[in-house]
Design an enzyme around this catalytic site. Sequence first.
Site: not given
Length: 468
Positions: A317-318
């Site tokens: 996700h990051g």
Amino acid sequence: MTFSSVTFLFLFLPVTFILYAICRNNVIRNAILAVASLIFYAYGEPVAVMIMIISIILNYLFGIMAAGSRYKKAAVFVAVLLNIGLLIAYKYTGFFAEIFNSVTGLSIPVPQIRLPIGISFFTFQGLSYVIDVYRDNKRVQKNLFYVLLYISFFPQLIAGPIVRYEDIADALHEREFSVDRVSRGICRFIFGLGKKVLVANQMGFVADTVFGFKPQEVGTIPAWIGAVCYTLQIFFDFSGYSDMAIGLGCIFGFDFRENFNYPFISPTIQEFWRRWHISLSTWFKEYVYIPLGGNRKGNVRTTVNKLIVFFLTGLWHGANFTFIVWGMIHGLCQMLETYQIIPTKKKWFRPIGHIYTMLIVVLAFVIFRADSLTQGFGIIKDMFTINAGDGAANAQIIACLSGLFIISFIFAIILSGPVFPVLRKKIEKTSGAKFYNYAAYTGSLLIFLLSLLSLISGKYNPFIYFRF
């Protein structure tokens, strides 16, 4: 959003649809969709479109090699290396550089690399295609054009759902285009648009206000309001985009699998992940969890495999420790459920299972949304301690709770459960399918008009998953 952007968005889909509809040849229709997809992506990412095209060509070649070459294992290995390497280079180089500096005390330059939109999705689709061909060479596609359309297809290109090639392989060659399909697709698209514009954006305005303050400035009740609003925002934002993608796919003859199945009704975290972002959890199950051994090698190995999967899920996700911690919270809860430390299988636990699951989900999403772990845990502290916070900050948060927000919040709670499927069954039993269809079309028209009014009067608020 600029006037030119609005003009492009309102012209792109009608023009693409008209060109698609007037052509009868499937090859030409595929060409129209492929060109439209590249234009769509290039409009927002004029440089990155070349990266995507190169990625597609390489995955196509790796697929050919993985199908029949004696170097098929090497082809898959290199495909994994290049796809994950591409993702790391654009998404995590700066993150790893910062970690290296903090550990070693050095000050190597931290590169500021602009993340191409949708790179996490199109790299995962390309990689899944190569691996699936390696597992079954009958799935290989020797026409580069079809692989290009599969990976770049604009409805799901930017934020999913992650589509496996086998799901649309037949439709690439032959598919239905009918009034019924178009009408169903439009209704689904509008329903997703309404989720985003009428619900998610309202929840997001409040959540952004809460998370815009320092934790010590936020009182207990405002902290809970912000946490719940963000949980609803990310669900309706992402499920709304998925609905829009599924609807557009339906219009053009493609059937994408569902990406959400009312996750907030889950009594356990394990079930929550069978209902939340299904395409991503399925991807990690098929290409990470099972190859690691799945649940075939005892409870300890199963637990380790799940923790690895959720660590990677968070990292996907990051490039931030907040995402990793969010993933590990879900992984640890699944471990506790597996060993029945959290007794989810006990009859007495079931009535409180939903409360437990939603509490974990909400708290984990606070970490997910926070800019740092310090902010995230600070807000969680506010939620569980009697904290007055700053009067001016709290007043500004409470002022966000307008009448429109209250209406949106009520609809958010209602739509979080399977209300419409239940209503559909009852209406079809009593009044018939035609009455339900008329009601659905009328409701879709109303949602569309309200969404347009909201878009015209409000500010641009991009989909959350665009940044992943």
